[in-house]
Structures are given as C-alpha cells and as structure tokens.
Write a protein that holds these residues in place. Sequence first.
Motif, PDB file in Angstrom:
ATOM      1  N   GLY A  74      28.705 -25.738  37.268  1.00 44.84           N
ATOM      2  CA  GLY A  74      28.454 -26.533  36.069  1.00 44.84           C
ATOM      3  C   GLY A  74      28.757 -25.808  34.783  1.00 44.84           C
ATOM      4  N   GLY A  75      28.776 -26.596  33.717  1.00 52.91           N
ATOM      5  CA  GLY A  75      29.047 -26.057  32.381  1.00 52.91           C
ATOM      6  C   GLY A  75      29.536 -27.185  31.491  1.00 52.91           C
ATOM      7  N   SER A  76      29.361 -27.003  30.182  1.00 48.25           N
ATOM      8  CA  SER A  76      29.685 -28.098  29.255  1.00 48.25           C
ATOM      9  C   SER A  76      31.178 -28.424  29.243  1.00 48.25           C
ATOM     10  N   PHE A 279      22.813 -21.159  51.046  1.00 55.14           N
ATOM     11  CA  PHE A 279      21.838 -20.270  50.398  1.00 55.14           C
ATOM     12  C   PHE A 279      22.280 -20.063  48.951  1.00 55.14           C
ATOM     13  N   GLU A 280      21.379 -20.317  48.010  1.00 56.95           N
ATOM     14  CA  GLU A 280      21.776 -20.271  46.595  1.00 56.95           C
ATOM     15  C   GLU A 280      20.577 -20.002  45.708  1.00 56.95           C
ATOM     16  N   PRO A 281      20.819 -19.363  44.552  1.00 60.08           N
ATOM     17  CA  PRO A 281      19.715 -19.204  43.607  1.00 60.08           C
ATOM     18  C   PRO A 281      19.328 -20.572  43.044  1.00 60.08           C
ATOM     19  N   VAL A 282      18.095 -20.688  42.553  1.00 57.23           N
ATOM     20  CA  VAL A 282      17.641 -21.959  41.989  1.00 57.23           C
ATOM     21  C   VAL A 282      18.286 -22.206  40.615  1.00 57.23           C
ATOM     22  N   HIS A 283      18.626 -21.106  39.907  1.00 58.42           N
ATOM     23  CA  HIS A 283      19.140 -21.282  38.546  1.00 58.42           C
ATOM     24  C   HIS A 283      20.546 -21.862  38.517  1.00 58.42           C
ATOM     25  N   GLY A 284      20.970 -22.256  37.300  1.00 60.90           N
ATOM     26  CA  GLY A 284      22.311 -22.802  37.110  1.00 60.90           C
ATOM     27  C   GLY A 284      23.301 -21.750  36.659  1.00 60.90           C
ATOM     28  N   SER A 285      24.371 -22.202  35.988  1.00 68.35           N
ATOM     29  CA  SER A 285      25.478 -21.303  35.661  1.00 68.35           C
ATOM     30  C   SER A 285      25.270 -20.554  34.341  1.00 68.35           C
ATOM     31  N   ALA A 286      24.150 -20.827  33.663  1.00 66.37           N
ATOM     32  CA  ALA A 286      23.749 -20.099  32.436  1.00 66.37           C
ATOM     33  C   ALA A 286      24.910 -19.813  31.490  1.00 66.37           C
ATOM     34  N   PRO A 287      25.535 -20.849  30.939  1.00 63.25           N
ATOM     35  CA  PRO A 287      26.702 -20.634  30.068  1.00 63.25           C
ATOM     36  C   PRO A 287      26.386 -19.717  28.884  1.00 63.25           C
ATOM     37  N   ASP A 288      25.103 -19.687  28.452  1.00 62.37           N
ATOM     38  CA  ASP A 288      24.748 -18.862  27.282  1.00 62.37           C
ATOM     39  C   ASP A 288      24.943 -17.364  27.511  1.00 62.37           C
ATOM     40  N   ILE A 289      24.902 -16.916  28.778  1.00 66.68           N
ATOM     41  CA  ILE A 289      25.075 -15.469  29.021  1.00 66.68           C
ATOM     42  C   ILE A 289      26.259 -15.180  29.969  1.00 66.68           C
ATOM     43  N   ALA A 290      27.008 -16.228  30.318  1.00 68.60           N
ATOM     44  CA  ALA A 290      28.103 -16.051  31.291  1.00 68.60           C
ATOM     45  C   ALA A 290      29.165 -15.084  30.772  1.00 68.60           C
TER      46      ALA A 290
HETATM   47  P1  NAD Z   1      20.376 -22.528  33.816  1.00 70.34           P
HETATM   48  O1  NAD Z   1      19.538 -22.237  35.005  1.00 70.34           O
HETATM   49  O2  NAD Z   1      21.820 -22.267  33.958  1.00 70.34           O
HETATM   50  O3  NAD Z   1      19.841 -21.667  32.554  1.00 70.34           O
HETATM   51  C1  NAD Z   1      18.557 -21.869  31.950  1.00 70.34           C
HETATM   52  C2  NAD Z   1      18.176 -20.604  31.163  1.00 70.34           C
HETATM   53  O4  NAD Z   1      17.819 -19.566  32.072  1.00 70.34           O
HETATM   54  C3  NAD Z   1      19.320 -20.053  30.304  1.00 70.34           C
HETATM   55  O5  NAD Z   1      18.803 -19.527  29.119  1.00 70.34           O
HETATM   56  C4  NAD Z   1      19.902 -18.940  31.151  1.00 70.34           C
HETATM   57  O6  NAD Z   1      20.507 -17.897  30.407  1.00 70.34           O
HETATM   58  C5  NAD Z   1      18.662 -18.435  31.909  1.00 70.34           C
HETATM   59  N1  NAD Z   1      19.039 -17.957  33.242  1.00 70.34           N
HETATM   60  C6  NAD Z   1      19.336 -18.721  34.324  1.00 70.34           C
HETATM   61  N2  NAD Z   1      19.647 -17.944  35.368  1.00 70.34           N
HETATM   62  C7  NAD Z   1      19.563 -16.671  34.932  1.00 70.34           C
HETATM   63  C8  NAD Z   1      19.801 -15.407  35.561  1.00 70.34           C
HETATM   64  N3  NAD Z   1      20.175 -15.291  36.838  1.00 70.34           N
HETATM   65  N4  NAD Z   1      19.628 -14.307  34.814  1.00 70.34           N
HETATM   66  C9  NAD Z   1      19.244 -14.373  33.536  1.00 70.34           C
HETATM   67  N5  NAD Z   1      19.006 -15.532  32.890  1.00 70.34           N
HETATM   68  C10 NAD Z   1      19.164 -16.671  33.584  1.00 70.34           C
HETATM   69  O7  NAD Z   1      20.108 -24.045  33.427  1.00 70.34           O
HETATM   70  P2  NAD Z   1      20.839 -24.960  32.315  1.00 70.34           P
HETATM   71  O8  NAD Z   1      21.174 -24.139  31.116  1.00 70.34           O
HETATM   72  O9  NAD Z   1      19.981 -26.159  32.202  1.00 70.34           O
HETATM   73  O10 NAD Z   1      22.192 -25.425  33.006  1.00 70.34           O
HETATM   74  C11 NAD Z   1      23.467 -24.799  32.787  1.00 70.34           C
HETATM   75  C12 NAD Z   1      24.475 -25.430  33.748  1.00 70.34           C
HETATM   76  O11 NAD Z   1      24.113 -25.135  35.093  1.00 70.34           O
HETATM   77  C13 NAD Z   1      24.546 -26.949  33.636  1.00 70.34           C
HETATM   78  O12 NAD Z   1      25.893 -27.334  33.761  1.00 70.34           O
HETATM   79  C14 NAD Z   1      23.749 -27.422  34.836  1.00 70.34           C
HETATM   80  O13 NAD Z   1      24.173 -28.683  35.304  1.00 70.34           O
HETATM   81  C15 NAD Z   1      24.060 -26.355  35.854  1.00 70.34           C
HETATM   82  N6  NAD Z   1      23.040 -26.189  36.926  1.00 70.34           N
HETATM   83  C16 NAD Z   1      23.524 -25.882  38.154  1.00 70.34           C
HETATM   84  C17 NAD Z   1      22.638 -25.636  39.180  1.00 70.34           C
HETATM   85  C18 NAD Z   1      23.197 -25.243  40.524  1.00 70.34           C
HETATM   86  O14 NAD Z   1      24.351 -24.849  40.607  1.00 70.34           O
HETATM   87  N7  NAD Z   1      22.412 -25.300  41.589  1.00 70.34           N
HETATM   88  C19 NAD Z   1      21.260 -25.684  38.957  1.00 70.34           C
HETATM   89  C20 NAD Z   1      20.796 -25.977  37.674  1.00 70.34           C
HETATM   90  C21 NAD Z   1      21.708 -26.215  36.647  1.00 70.34           C
END
Ligand code: NAD
Length: 360
Positions: A74-76, A279-290
């Motif tokens: 994901g990402g904008s 198997f995957e982390p719960v978080h997303g692609s974190a575009p702000d720090i990518a």
């Molecule tokens: P996100 O989880 O990417 O980030 C949320 C916040 O947490 C951000 O400030 C980010 O910098 C921080 N963060 C997340 N994971 C981190 C890590 N491993 N280390 C340090 N900081 C971390 O969620 P979002 O910003 O709502 O979504 C960004 C994109 O990711 C969107 O396109 C969304 O659709 C996608 N997304 C994908 C998945 C997936 O692939 N399973 C899950 C959630 C969101």
Amino acid sequence: MSSKILVLPGDGIGVEVADQAIRVIDKLNELGLDATYEKELVGGASYDANGEPLTSEVLEKAKQSDAILLGAVGGSKWDDVERSKRPEAGLLGLRKELELFANLRPALVFEALASASTLKDEVVSNLDIMIVRELTGGVYFGQPRGIEDTSDGKKAVDTQVYYDYEIDRIARVAFDLARKRNNKVTSVEKANVMETGVLWRQVVKDTHQDFSDVQLENMLADNCAMQLVRNPKQFDVIVTDNLFGDLLSDCAAMLTGSLGMLPSASLGAENNGKRHGLFEPVHGSAPDIAGQDKANPIATILSLSMMLKYNLNQSELSDKVESAVQKVLSEGFRTGDIYTSENQTLVSCSKMGDLIIERI
Ligand code: NAD
C-alpha cells in the motif's frame, strides 16, 4: 527435504523489514534450518511492474511454497487505482485463494518494553496471549448485504452467517495451539443475543471432545473486552469470529505498546499434515518513514519466528529468534518507534537486524 519460503516484500517499509527477515533466514540456515527462499512482487510494486497487484505466476508460487513471508502493501501512490487493482487486493487475493481462514495474532509483551504500554507494568509485563480470529466468514462476507431505499427510508443490511464446519475448523486450530502453549482456550461470542453465538458455543463444545485435555471456557465478547484490559494474563488462547476478532485483536495489540512489534499468521486447512501459511507484520507500509532505514523489523522477524513454529516445525529455532529479540531489547537497543529514554541506544532498521542476528 528443504522448505520453500516465498518472500513478498511488497511496498514501503515492507521491503526494508523483509530484507532483515531474509538475513535471519540466512543465519538460521547456518544453524540447520535448510530453507530456500525466492523473492517476488506483490501489492503496488507488482501493479507497477505487471498491472496487477498479484499475478497468477506469483499466486502459483505461493500455492507451491511451504510458507509465505510478506512485508506490507500500500501507499498513497496507488490511491487512484481502481479497487480491484489496488495493492490491498493483492493481499486479499492471497488470503482468499489459499483459503487462509485462521488469523493468529499474539500479544506478547517483552519485559523490557512493559513501560511502553498504556497499562500498568504489572498488568502487562510478560504477557503472552494468542487471539485466533476466524477470517473468511461471518458478517464481513454474509449475504444479503447492501443499502436499499424502502418506504421507511434507507435501509442497510449486513448478515452474520456461520456454518458448523467453519466453527469446527477454527476451534481445532485454537485447541491445537493451546496444546503447544498453556493448554487453555477461551471461546468468545454473544450466545446471549445472537443465533450464530448459540451455534458457535455448541460446535466448540462438540469439537472440544477431541481435545478434552485442554481447558475450555466460554466468555461473552463484551466481557472479554473488559477482561483484556482488566487482567489480560488470565488468557492463553482466545478463539472468536471475524468481527469480534477484529476488535479484540486490536485491543490486545495495544496492550503491547507498538505496531512495529506485532507479528501475525494466517493459516489454511491442514492437508496431509501440511497447511498454507502467510506470515506478516500487523503494520502497514509506513510511507512516512519508508526508504530511510528507520523501520522496526522486529514484527517481521517475529512473524518469521511464527512461521518456524507453526509451518516449518522448527520450534527450537523459533525460540532462538525470540530469545535474541528479547536480549537485544533488554540490552537497551531501540528503533525510533520504541525509543522512550536517553538511556537507550537508538538504532536503524538494518542495525537492529545485525544485533538480532549476532545474538541468534
Ligand atoms: P502503518 O502501519 O503503515 O503506519 C502507522 C504509523 O506507524 C506510521 O506513523 C508508521 O511510521 C508507524 N509504523 C508502522 N510500522 C512501523 C515499523 N515497523 N517501524 C516503525 N514505525 C512503524 O499504517 P497507515 O499509515 O495507516 O497505512 C500506510 C499504508 O499501509 C496504507 O496504504 C495502508 O493501506 C497500508 N496498510 C497495509 C497493511 C498490510 O500490508 N497488511 C496493513 C495496514 C495498512
């Protein structure tokens, strides 16, 4: 025979955290893992290269692999792409095609990070619970659904549907897991007000006959939400439906403090002693720090550790990985998301990878 792992880094920090997990696989191979891996595109990266977020070739490789490790998608950049071709559609396609009906989300609080939780240290310190969420049925998929005009105004309908076989197979996953943990399952529904809850409780009770060595308790979902915040250590494995699991697993996740620490697994049905697993982390692609080498790779490395335990039958290596993570944290090393005081050492994503690998 060596295990085949398909690595799908995806987009944004997915690429960086998957790279660290691959380095851990290399290290484990030196210690006897015997796994091969292949990297492929998924999500936005696959859309850019192939016009599809999941190609049939990659899906076929996923079906042929012993386990799949995914970074994030994901990402904008892809906001304006039609829904069926968005990065998320690649992930949903994998889950659907591999029939990954069981979502496992552990809530694990490392001693060194207990202070990162909003709850008191003594409530969460050393917490280790597992939420097993049914992922392919229930109200998110039930028919009929939709919004229609009626003589009384607009009407919206969602339908919660569960077949007994869907409840039985998720209950089996939960009982199986409990046997490898602390032998207790809490089955969560709302049998007091929902028919699906009544069937859920009955089927879980029947399935339990095959697992009578495991302790079973039933709990209403609203009470479970309260108990998770009041005294989470009373739980071992919680099994619940798609909707309640969505809410309760996020609630449990927050007990642990940081998104960068949370692993997950999605498992399919067992077939000849093998099952598909993503198997995957719960978080997303974190575009702000990518692209800045700042992401926390621990959620992905712990997802790899779940793969070792649940799909590759390598519990000892899985324990080694978890101990290494524990050690790095207790020595005070932190990526930016979990850095809370000057006594700690701030490290990059790749440095965190180095430190964990050195301690495996
Ligand atoms: P996100 O989880 O990417 O980030 C949320 C916040 O947490 C951000 O400030 C980010 O910098 C921080 N963060 C997340 N994971 C981190 C890590 N491993 N280390 C340090 N900081 C971390 O969620 P979002 O910003 O709502 O979504 C960004 C994109 O990711 C969107 O396109 C969304 O659709 C996608 N997304 C994908 C998945 C997936 O692939 N399973 C899950 C959630 C969101």
